[in-house]
Design a protein around this motif. Sequence first.
Motif, PDB file in Angstrom:
ATOM      1  N   MET A 121      28.712   6.301  -5.550  1.00 47.87           N
ATOM      2  CA  MET A 121      28.395   5.153  -6.067  1.00 47.87           C
ATOM      3  C   MET A 121      29.521   5.354  -7.907  1.00 47.87           C
ATOM      4  SD  MET A 121      26.115   2.214  -4.889  1.00 47.87           S
ATOM      5  CE  MET A 121      24.633   2.748  -3.578  1.00 47.87           C
ATOM      6  N   GLU A 122      28.862   6.132  -8.201  1.00 48.61           N
ATOM      7  CA  GLU A 122      29.576   6.493  -9.116  1.00 48.61           C
ATOM      8  C   GLU A 122      31.236   6.182  -9.289  1.00 48.61           C
ATOM      9  OE1 GLU A 122      30.080  10.139 -12.588  1.00 48.61           O
ATOM     10  OE2 GLU A 122      28.416  10.137 -11.689  1.00 48.61           O
ATOM     11  N   VAL A 123      31.653   6.706  -8.366  1.00 44.85           N
ATOM     12  CA  VAL A 123      33.616   6.761  -8.005  1.00 44.85           C
ATOM     13  C   VAL A 123      33.625   5.158  -8.610  1.00 44.85           C
ATOM     14  CG1 VAL A 123      35.435   7.868  -6.224  1.00 44.85           C
ATOM     15  CG2 VAL A 123      33.502   8.408  -6.612  1.00 44.85           C
ATOM     16  N   LEU A 124      33.154   4.346  -7.721  1.00 47.35           N
ATOM     17  CA  LEU A 124      33.108   2.986  -7.403  1.00 47.35           C
ATOM     18  C   LEU A 124      32.967   2.511  -8.753  1.00 47.35           C
ATOM     19  CD1 LEU A 124      34.000  -0.227  -6.445  1.00 47.35           C
ATOM     20  CD2 LEU A 124      30.975   0.228  -6.013  1.00 47.35           C
ATOM     21  N   ILE A 125      31.953   2.572  -9.691  1.00 52.00           N
ATOM     22  CA  ILE A 125      31.242   2.338 -10.787  1.00 52.00           C
ATOM     23  C   ILE A 125      32.986   3.135 -11.627  1.00 52.00           C
ATOM     24  CG2 ILE A 125      30.538   1.841 -13.083  1.00 52.00           C
ATOM     25  CD1 ILE A 125      29.452   0.452 -10.506  1.00 52.00           C
ATOM     26  N   ASN A 126      32.865   4.292 -11.679  1.00 50.36           N
ATOM     27  CA  ASN A 126      34.299   4.936 -12.661  1.00 50.36           C
ATOM     28  C   ASN A 126      35.666   3.997 -12.682  1.00 50.36           C
ATOM     29  OD1 ASN A 126      32.039   6.537 -13.794  1.00 50.36           O
ATOM     30  ND2 ASN A 126      32.396   8.050 -12.688  1.00 50.36           N
ATOM     31  N   LEU A 127      35.978   3.566 -11.594  1.00 51.29           N
ATOM     32  CA  LEU A 127      37.026   2.770 -11.088  1.00 51.29           C
ATOM     33  C   LEU A 127      36.888   1.449 -11.782  1.00 51.29           C
ATOM     34  CD1 LEU A 127      39.477   2.237  -9.467  1.00 51.29           C
ATOM     35  CD2 LEU A 127      38.819   1.218  -8.415  1.00 51.29           C
TER      36      LEU A 127
ATOM     37  N   GLN B 107      24.415  -5.089 -15.698  1.00 55.12           N
ATOM     38  CA  GLN B 107      25.732  -5.349 -15.008  1.00 55.12           C
ATOM     39  C   GLN B 107      26.164  -4.302 -13.941  1.00 55.12           C
ATOM     40  OE1 GLN B 107      28.261  -5.890 -18.447  1.00 55.12           O
ATOM     41  NE2 GLN B 107      28.382  -8.501 -18.138  1.00 55.12           N
ATOM     42  N   ILE B 108      25.790  -2.797 -13.735  1.00 57.83           N
ATOM     43  CA  ILE B 108      26.281  -2.421 -12.959  1.00 57.83           C
ATOM     44  C   ILE B 108      24.801  -2.217 -12.106  1.00 57.83           C
ATOM     45  CG2 ILE B 108      26.143   0.593 -12.574  1.00 57.83           C
ATOM     46  CD1 ILE B 108      27.516   0.357 -15.868  1.00 57.83           C
ATOM     47  N   GLU B 109      23.806  -2.022 -11.917  1.00 53.37           N
ATOM     48  CA  GLU B 109      22.586  -2.116 -11.012  1.00 53.37           C
ATOM     49  C   GLU B 109      23.076  -3.521 -11.368  1.00 53.37           C
ATOM     50  OE1 GLU B 109      18.870  -2.034 -13.965  1.00 53.37           O
ATOM     51  OE2 GLU B 109      19.604   0.011 -14.158  1.00 53.37           O
ATOM     52  N   PHE B 110      22.796  -4.616 -11.108  1.00 55.53           N
ATOM     53  CA  PHE B 110      23.439  -6.725  -9.702  1.00 55.53           C
ATOM     54  C   PHE B 110      24.562  -5.193  -9.928  1.00 55.53           C
ATOM     55  CE2 PHE B 110      25.680  -9.823  -9.538  1.00 55.53           C
ATOM     56  CZ  PHE B 110      24.428 -10.654  -9.256  1.00 55.53           C
ATOM     57  N   LEU B 111      25.417  -4.812  -9.705  1.00 59.11           N
ATOM     58  CA  LEU B 111      27.177  -4.434  -9.015  1.00 59.11           C
ATOM     59  C   LEU B 111      26.597  -4.515  -7.829  1.00 59.11           C
ATOM     60  CD1 LEU B 111      30.310  -5.123  -9.646  1.00 59.11           C
ATOM     61  CD2 LEU B 111      29.967  -2.693  -8.825  1.00 59.11           C
TER      62      LEU B 111
ATOM     63  N   GLU C 250      26.712  -2.658  -0.033  1.00 58.75           N
ATOM     64  CA  GLU C 250      25.659  -1.539   1.499  1.00 58.75           C
ATOM     65  C   GLU C 250      27.397  -0.409   1.441  1.00 58.75           C
ATOM     66  OE1 GLU C 250      24.908  -3.272   5.602  1.00 58.75           O
ATOM     67  OE2 GLU C 250      25.620  -4.755   4.062  1.00 58.75           O
ATOM     68  N   LEU C 251      26.846   0.596   1.823  1.00 61.78           N
ATOM     69  CA  LEU C 251      26.905   1.405   2.496  1.00 61.78           C
ATOM     70  C   LEU C 251      27.415   1.140   3.573  1.00 61.78           C
ATOM     71  CD1 LEU C 251      28.411   4.403   2.336  1.00 61.78           C
ATOM     72  CD2 LEU C 251      26.726   4.662   2.936  1.00 61.78           C
ATOM     73  N   LEU C 252      28.731   1.467   4.555  1.00 56.09           N
ATOM     74  CA  LEU C 252      28.403   1.625   5.674  1.00 56.09           C
ATOM     75  C   LEU C 252      29.409   2.724   6.655  1.00 56.09           C
ATOM     76  CD1 LEU C 252      29.993  -2.500   6.468  1.00 56.09           C
ATOM     77  CD2 LEU C 252      27.820  -1.304   7.114  1.00 56.09           C
ATOM     78  N   GLU C 253      29.446   2.673   7.852  1.00 57.74           N
ATOM     79  CA  GLU C 253      30.657   3.436   8.021  1.00 57.74           C
ATOM     80  C   GLU C 253      30.821   3.201   9.232  1.00 57.74           C
ATOM     81  OE1 GLU C 253      28.041   7.435   9.236  1.00 57.74           O
ATOM     82  OE2 GLU C 253      27.009   6.962   7.242  1.00 57.74           O
ATOM     83  N   PHE C 254      32.106   3.648   9.423  1.00 61.84           N
ATOM     84  CA  PHE C 254      33.126   3.343  10.865  1.00 61.84           C
ATOM     85  C   PHE C 254      33.769   4.262  11.399  1.00 61.84           C
ATOM     86  CE2 PHE C 254      33.141  -0.017   7.157  1.00 61.84           C
ATOM     87  CZ  PHE C 254      33.170  -0.832   7.594  1.00 61.84           C
TER      88      PHE C 254
ATOM     89  N   VAL D 297      30.800  -1.829   0.780  1.00 62.70           N
ATOM     90  CA  VAL D 297      31.790  -3.288   0.589  1.00 62.70           C
ATOM     91  C   VAL D 297      30.752  -4.222  -0.195  1.00 62.70           C
ATOM     92  CG1 VAL D 297      32.392  -2.146   3.426  1.00 62.70           C
ATOM     93  CG2 VAL D 297      29.656  -3.554   3.540  1.00 62.70           C
ATOM     94  N   PHE D 298      30.707  -5.636   0.113  1.00 60.47           N
ATOM     95  CA  PHE D 298      31.028  -6.460  -0.645  1.00 60.47           C
ATOM     96  C   PHE D 298      30.886  -7.266   0.028  1.00 60.47           C
ATOM     97  CE2 PHE D 298      31.920  -3.737  -4.137  1.00 60.47           C
ATOM     98  CZ  PHE D 298      30.676  -3.728  -4.672  1.00 60.47           C
ATOM     99  N   THR D 299      29.655  -8.357   0.730  1.00 64.82           N
ATOM    100  CA  THR D 299      30.109  -9.928   0.947  1.00 64.82           C
ATOM    101  C   THR D 299      30.955 -10.407   0.637  1.00 64.82           C
ATOM    102  OG1 THR D 299      27.760 -10.193   0.718  1.00 64.82           O
ATOM    103  CG2 THR D 299      27.834  -8.765   2.836  1.00 64.82           C
ATOM    104  N   LYS D 300      31.450 -11.953   1.281  1.00 64.96           N
ATOM    105  CA  LYS D 300      31.549 -12.686   0.805  1.00 64.96           C
ATOM    106  C   LYS D 300      30.705 -13.714  -0.465  1.00 64.96           C
ATOM    107  CE  LYS D 300      34.326 -16.317  -0.742  1.00 64.96           C
ATOM    108  NZ  LYS D 300      35.154 -15.917  -2.075  1.00 64.96           N
TER     109      LYS D 300
END
Length: 189
Positions: free
Chosen positions: A1-7, A18-22, A27-31, A104-107
């Motif tokens: 999650m840190e990589v996402l926030i840093n980006l 705001q970071i905590e809300f985000l 959700e973590l999904l595996e494909f 992932v984020f839903t709409k």
Amino acid sequence: MEVLINLILQFGDLNKQQIEFLLSKVELLEFKKDDYLSEAGKVPRYVAFVLEGVFRFCYYNNKGEEVTNYFVDEGNFVVDNEKFESQIAASEYVQAVTDCKALVFTKKDWDDISNTIVGWEMMKANMVKKCLTLAMERRSPLVSEDATTRYLSFIEAFPNLINRIPLSYVASYLGITQQSLSRIRRNIR
């Protein structure tokens, strides 16, 4: 999650709340390899940030041939933003080329973030702009170069992919046959 926030923080400032809300909206999904994140003819369900693995955008041309249009690997967002935001059917498939993990984020969650975090729309617009610019920088040389130069440009643009994805996808992306790609690879060695 840190990589996402840093980006995300490259595109604006967020406070701890705001970071905590985000993060509460992700959700973590595996494909598994060959699973679809999004399918042509269906409304994209997610904005995804790739933690592990590689996705590709692909479509079928008027001859029924599968064409790989783009690759997205770790540390990048993968979404057909226009279709996701408008909630209209996608024209391409987004398929896992390898086993993948994505945040992932839903709409609904994506909209909740926009409606809650002041300045998110501008941050989001800048993230989309960066993704589109990167895609254009990687795609535009392919139009005017010969096949060998296109292959070398591919290696430069996607240095970590060549040993991770099927050569058939690379050939499709470059607009050449697998035989031509094999010949080019032999001649380069």
